[in-house]
Design a protein around this motif. Structure first.
Motif, PDB file in Angstrom:
ATOM      1  N   UNK A 194       0.874  -1.137  -0.084  1.00  0.00           N
ATOM      2  CA  UNK A 194       0.098   0.023   0.172  1.00  0.00           C
ATOM      3  C   UNK A 194       0.898   1.186  -0.066  1.00  0.00           C
ATOM      4  N   UNK A 195       1.999   1.094   0.095  1.00  0.00           N
ATOM      5  CA  UNK A 195       3.046   2.475  -0.100  1.00  0.00           C
ATOM      6  C   UNK A 195       2.898   3.140  -1.214  1.00  0.00           C
ATOM      7  N   UNK A 196       2.630   2.590  -2.263  1.00  0.00           N
ATOM      8  CA  UNK A 196       2.815   3.401  -3.505  1.00  0.00           C
ATOM      9  C   UNK A 196       3.912   3.406  -4.246  1.00  0.00           C
ATOM     10  N   UNK A 197       4.822   2.812  -3.482  1.00  0.00           N
ATOM     11  CA  UNK A 197       6.367   3.088  -3.847  1.00  0.00           C
ATOM     12  C   UNK A 197       6.825   1.881  -4.797  1.00  0.00           C
ATOM     13  N   UNK A 198       6.052   0.562  -4.754  1.00  0.00           N
ATOM     14  CA  UNK A 198       6.559  -0.397  -5.546  1.00  0.00           C
ATOM     15  C   UNK A 198       5.519  -1.126  -6.659  1.00  0.00           C
ATOM     16  N   UNK A 199       5.869  -1.498  -7.488  1.00  0.00           N
ATOM     17  CA  UNK A 199       5.176  -2.099  -8.721  1.00  0.00           C
ATOM     18  C   UNK A 199       5.044  -3.498  -8.488  1.00  0.00           C
ATOM     19  N   UNK A 200       5.788  -4.037  -7.699  1.00  0.00           N
ATOM     20  CA  UNK A 200       5.635  -5.504  -7.445  1.00  0.00           C
ATOM     21  C   UNK A 200       6.279  -5.595  -5.911  1.00  0.00           C
ATOM     22  N   UNK A 201       5.463  -6.560  -5.259  1.00  0.00           N
ATOM     23  CA  UNK A 201       5.970  -6.925  -3.664  1.00  0.00           C
ATOM     24  C   UNK A 201       5.719  -8.344  -3.912  1.00  0.00           C
ATOM     25  N   UNK A 202       6.796  -9.237  -4.103  1.00  0.00           N
ATOM     26  CA  UNK A 202       6.647 -10.779  -4.166  1.00  0.00           C
ATOM     27  C   UNK A 202       7.444 -11.338  -2.951  1.00  0.00           C
ATOM     28  N   UNK A 203       6.744 -11.894  -1.857  1.00  0.00           N
ATOM     29  CA  UNK A 203       7.212 -12.614  -0.744  1.00  0.00           C
ATOM     30  C   UNK A 203       7.643 -14.033  -1.187  1.00  0.00           C
ATOM     31  N   UNK A 204       8.690 -14.598  -0.695  1.00  0.00           N
ATOM     32  CA  UNK A 204       9.109 -15.914  -0.854  1.00  0.00           C
ATOM     33  C   UNK A 204       9.767 -16.280   0.381  1.00  0.00           C
ATOM     34  N   UNK A 205       9.889 -17.739   0.714  1.00  0.00           N
ATOM     35  CA  UNK A 205      10.205 -18.329   1.842  1.00  0.00           C
ATOM     36  C   UNK A 205      11.383 -19.141   1.490  1.00  0.00           C
ATOM     37  N   UNK A 206      12.807 -18.891   2.429  1.00  0.00           N
ATOM     38  CA  UNK A 206      13.961 -19.678   2.535  1.00  0.00           C
ATOM     39  C   UNK A 206      14.142 -20.233   3.514  1.00  0.00           C
ATOM     40  N   UNK A 207      14.352 -21.526   3.511  1.00  0.00           N
ATOM     41  CA  UNK A 207      15.060 -22.217   4.817  1.00  0.00           C
ATOM     42  C   UNK A 207      16.377 -22.241   4.831  1.00  0.00           C
ATOM     43  N   UNK A 208      17.007 -21.850   5.802  1.00  0.00           N
ATOM     44  CA  UNK A 208      18.322 -21.808   5.937  1.00  0.00           C
ATOM     45  C   UNK A 208      18.895 -23.290   6.244  1.00  0.00           C
ATOM     46  N   UNK A 209      20.078 -23.528   6.234  1.00  0.00           N
ATOM     47  CA  UNK A 209      20.983 -24.944   6.825  1.00  0.00           C
ATOM     48  C   UNK A 209      20.229 -25.197   8.039  1.00  0.00           C
ATOM     49  N   UNK A 210      20.151 -24.251   8.992  1.00  0.00           N
ATOM     50  CA  UNK A 210      19.759 -24.546  10.299  1.00  0.00           C
ATOM     51  C   UNK A 210      18.370 -24.627  10.432  1.00  0.00           C
ATOM     52  N   UNK A 211      17.585 -24.646   9.348  1.00  0.00           N
ATOM     53  CA  UNK A 211      16.183 -24.955   9.533  1.00  0.00           C
ATOM     54  C   UNK A 211      15.221 -23.750   9.907  1.00  0.00           C
ATOM     55  N   UNK A 212      16.046 -22.550   9.528  1.00  0.00           N
ATOM     56  CA  UNK A 212      15.322 -21.448  10.064  1.00  0.00           C
ATOM     57  C   UNK A 212      14.562 -20.742   8.960  1.00  0.00           C
ATOM     58  N   UNK A 213      13.330 -20.515   8.795  1.00  0.00           N
ATOM     59  CA  UNK A 213      12.626 -19.878   7.816  1.00  0.00           C
ATOM     60  C   UNK A 213      12.765 -18.442   7.649  1.00  0.00           C
ATOM     61  N   UNK A 214      13.255 -17.934   6.567  1.00  0.00           N
ATOM     62  CA  UNK A 214      13.534 -16.577   6.373  1.00  0.00           C
ATOM     63  C   UNK A 214      12.574 -16.227   5.166  1.00  0.00           C
TER      64      UNK A 214
END
Length: 852
Positions: A194-214
């Motif tokens: 909603x900021x009006x600053x971005x034409x695309x906001x694409x969330x992705x999930x990455x899991x580290x080797x330690x099993x932490x979700x980023x």
């Protein structure tokens, strides 16, 4: 003493909390931009340009990861592959908050800090169909079938904005700090969208080797616009386009900053020698990006930055506003170069052709001339309305042909959208793409729904689209020969000689589609009712005679090819008056029924009339022949009125009885009178005009004048027939100075020789020398001058008149007064006479029809 210190400290904390100022968001300001002119003229492109770009380059978004780190979420997961749109927990919280606000509205005792905290919940974001959220892609969670909640947020793709700037702007509320939850992450993503600053906001999930979700949020910034050029303007002004392109939401924080930008307040406290710093921070993130991040106009100077919502949305907004303002064929195109130069080309919408459907040949050519719309002209919605008004005024035998609703709506709305195209070299091109018309559903499946919006839209635009469609840039006008006009109206007749005598008047006008000959049939009838025991004392035969049916009928034709406006004849046997120039039928009947004051004299007229009237532009000239028998009528007793029933009957002046024959020559002028205005009526007299036109305060000056000369022969006072003549001239002028304000003037003179009683002149009463008694001054010649000045609802007027009788002119009499206007016609007048009989009590009347 210690308690006093604590109390003082509490007061300072409360005071500082109320201020809630905010610091700068941390964006570097760009250099000053050059001034931009506020308007443009046809010719070269108009440019608004700064010295250089305004925003700093970004840095690696992972530089601030440690600030965003948090312990792993231990709450239950909500499914695989995406964050939940709305959880049951959120539903409960939402209902709980709403019930709290409802209680506050009832008793007003809710804590202010709780209210401000509730405002941070972004409840207006519940609508997932919002255009502002269309840039937010779904969060994909694909971790070997395991559902994990991200505990770390990373921002990727920033170039001009920094990670710290964005995080500071979308900072979490106190309730969202700590371990991230699906709801808090969802709120964060929505704030980004909603900021009006971005034409695309694409969330992705990455899991580290330690099993932490980023949670990685890949952002695509709207481009920086460093310079704006607008080309193609002719009718429009530069500031009109820039206002829409660089539009900021209402109540946007000022350049100097207001409570939304003052995020933090810092105060230094000293208590008993001890010194400390107190910092108060607003719990809610700001609603809008800092102004200095955005492209904007600042006192006619362009400031570079990000166009709020993006260039495509800005051009879409400008296009929508252009078409809403009536530029039905307008389109926008543009180019944005990698260095930030935006060139917008405005096509205000010019017609390529005008086609006429429904008539052919010479009539079609006359339609084009009447429309006065030519290829190459900028086409506005108001042009369509005025064109159809001109068509109906100049060619009244034609009318707009109804077109289907879809075609009319297409012509009215002209839906379109701005399309962006990118090239390999980084240049962005923008163009207008017309929306395809939806296929009309089968008639048996159509359901009609009338919404308030559609109803108000029809009221707003009226008949703008009737008979007009647009095929690309070609205007198509649909007309057809006008169908017969049937007009039926009620005659509210109430007089002192008939009592209540209601009736009907009707006309049938037959139009010729080839404009050769048009025919009109007129008729009227009214009958005196036997109410209230009204009669002529000691004269039952006279009472019966005055209650006879009143009948009028006539026929006439119009032949435009030779300028003949009317050629016809009529027969009549009815109760008539020559005082219509004083007061209208409605007003006279109303005051006759209310207070026994009709302010008219009546007589019976039976005979025939023939007439011919020619018309050239705004001029009328004609001749009439009258052969009538006149009969005196006496007032009924007792008066049939709501009030003053115990008063004597209103006197009715006797007339010279017998058969009179006369010829009337007339000339009349009415500025800008439409050709379709009806000429003449069944109740024509030498004292009234043929065109019933009233000047409009909202338009240009209007002059209406006529003169008649009647020469006739009839019974004289001695009994033998003798010749008489009478000249009547009446001029009225309306000079508007602004809407509902202006001056109205009238000059009337009438008189003759050897006049029968019914044709003699008299002044006094409404509206012939207001403030004086009805026909107080009588003679063979009269002169009357009137002036009125109206200022919106209030007005002042004065009348000056004199009469010549028995070879001498009476002293000029002056009447003055004031008026209160509900409309131009409906008004209340109060008037005073100014001679030796003057009193402080004025004459007052409410009028519904204006006679000049």
């Amino acid at each position: 003493m210690r308690m006093n210190r604590l109390a003082l400290l509490s007061c300072l904390v409360s005071l500082a909390s109320g201020a809630q100022s905010a610091p700068d968001a941390g964006v570097a300001s760009g250099p000053q931009a050059v001034d931009t002119p506020s308007s443009t003229t046809p010719g070269p492109a108009t440019t608004a340009s700064p010295g250089s770009a305004a925003l700093p380059e970004g840095r690696d978004p992972r530089a601030d990861d440690e600030d965003a780190s948090a312990p792993e979420d231990t709450e239950p997961q909500h499914g695989y592959g995406q964050l939940p749109v709305k959880t049951s927990e959120e539903d409960a919280r939402f209902e709980h908050r709403r019930s709290k606000r409802g209680k506050k509205s009832r008793d007003g005792r809710e804590d202010a800090s709780r209210e401000k905290r509730d405002l941070c919940e972004d409840e207006d974001l519940e609508d997932d169909d919002s255009d502002e959220l269309s840039v937010l892609a779904p969060l994909q969670l694909d971790v070997d079938g395991r559902a994990l909640t991200p505990t770390t947020l990373e921002l990727h793709g920033l170039h001009r904005l920094t990670d710290a700037q964005v995080r500071a702007f979308i900072r979490p509320t106190p309730e969202e700090r700590g371990t991230p939850t699906p709801a808090s992450l969802r709120q964060t993503l929505r704030r980004l969208a909603r900021t009006g600053l971005f034409s695309r906001v694409e969330p992705r999930v990455r899991v580290t080797e330690q099993g932490v979700a980023v949670l990685e949020v890949h952002l695509e910034e709207h481009p920086i616009v460093t310079q704006v050029e607008v080309e193609g303007l002719r009718d429009l002004q530069l500031d009109e386009i820039l206002e829409e392109l660089l539009h900021l939401p209402p109540r946007y924080p000022d350049e100097d900053g207001d409570e939304e930008e003052d995020e933090e307040f810092v105060a230094t406290l000293r208590v008993s020698g001890a010194r400390g710093t107190l910092t108060v921070t607003r719990p809610c993130p700001p609603q809008h990006p800092p102004r200095e991040w955005l492209a904007r106009m600042d006192k006619d100077t362009y400031r570079p930055g990000i166009v709020l919502g993006g260039v495509t949305a800005a051009m879409q907004r400008a296009l929508r506003e252009l078409r809403s303002d009536g530029y039905m064929l307008a389109s926008l195109s543009g180019t944005l170069t990698p260095d930030g130069k935006l060139t917008v080309i405005v096509d205000e919408g010019r017609l390529e052709a005008v086609d006429v459907v429904g008539v052919e040949g010479a009539i079609a050519d006359r339609v084009r001339d009447a429309l006065d719309l030519k290829p190459g002209d900028v086409f506005l919605r108001s042009d369509a309305r005025r064109a159809m008004e001109r068509l109906e005024a100049r060619l009244p035998f034609l009318e707009a042909k109804s077109v289907d609703t879809d075609s009319r709506d297409t012509a009215r709305r002209r839906d379109a959208r701005i399309v962006e195209e990118r090239t390999a070299d980084g240049v962005r091109h923008y163009r207008t793409q017309e929306q395809k018309r939806k296929e009309k559903r089968r008639r048996d499946n159509v359901e009609v729904e009338l919404s308030w919006g559609e109803l108000f839209e029809s009221w707003r635009h009226g008949r703008d689209g009737d008979g007009i469609t647009l095929e690309g840039r070609k205007l198509v006008v649909h007309v057809r020969p006008r169908r017969p006009d049937v007009d039926v109206s009620l005659l509210p007749i109430h007089t002192q000689v008939t009592g209540l005598a209601p009736g009907l008047a009707g006309s049938l006008r037959l139009w010729d589609g080839k404009d050769r000959i048009h025919t009109t049939l007129d008729a009227a009838a009214f009958l005196a009712l036997r109410l209230g025991g009204q009669k002529i004392p000691d004269d039952p035969e006279g009472t019966k005679r005055q209650r006879r049916v009143n009948l009028l009928g006539g026929a006439k034709v119009e032949i435009p090819a030779v300028g003949l406006a009317e050629l016809g004849a009529q027969a009549h046997d009815f109760t008539d008056t020559l005082d219509r120039w004083r007061m209208s039928d409605i007003d006279s009947s109303l005051y006759s029924a209310l207070i026994n004051r009709p302010d008219r004299d009546y007589f019976r007229r039976k005979g025939v009339a023939g007439f011919a009237t020619f018309r050239w532009s705004d001029w009328l000239a004609g001749v009439e022949y009258h052969s009538d028998r006149y009969e005196t009528l006496r007032s009924f007793s007792p008066p049939l009125s709501l009030f003053r029933r115990d008063s004597p009957p209103f006197p009715n002046a006797p007339v010279t009885e017998g058969r009179f024959q006369s010829v009337v020559a007339r000339v009349e002028y009415a500025s800008n009178a439409p050709r379709g205005t009806k000429v003449g009526s069944l109740f024509r007299t030498p004292e009234t005009a043929l065109l019933d036109i009233d000047g409009d305060w909202d338009h240009r000056p209007f002059l209406h004048a006529f003169a008649t000369l009647e020469v006739g022969e009839g019974p004289a006072a001695a009994g033998a027939d003798e010749r008489f003549w009478k000249l009547v001239s009446d001029f009225s002028l309306v000079v508007p100075t602004s809407p509902n304000t202006g001056l109205r003037l009238r000059l009337r003179g009438a008189g003759g020789d050897n006049l029968p009683e019914q044709k003699r002149e008299a002044l006094g009463g409404w509206t012939a020398l207001r403030g004086f008694g009805f026909k107080e001054f009588k003679g063979d010649v009269s002169m009357l001058a009137s002036a009125e000045y109206r200022w919106h609802a209030f007005g002042l007027f004065t009348d000056l008149g004199t009469v010549r009788g028995d070879g001498e002119w009476t002293d000029a009499r002056l009447g003055v007064g004031a008026s209160f206007h509900f409309t131009d016609d409906v008004r209340v007048d109060v008037a005073w006479r100014t001679d030796e009989k003057a009193t402080a009590t004025p004459e007052a009347r409410l009028f519904f029809v204006r006679t000049f």
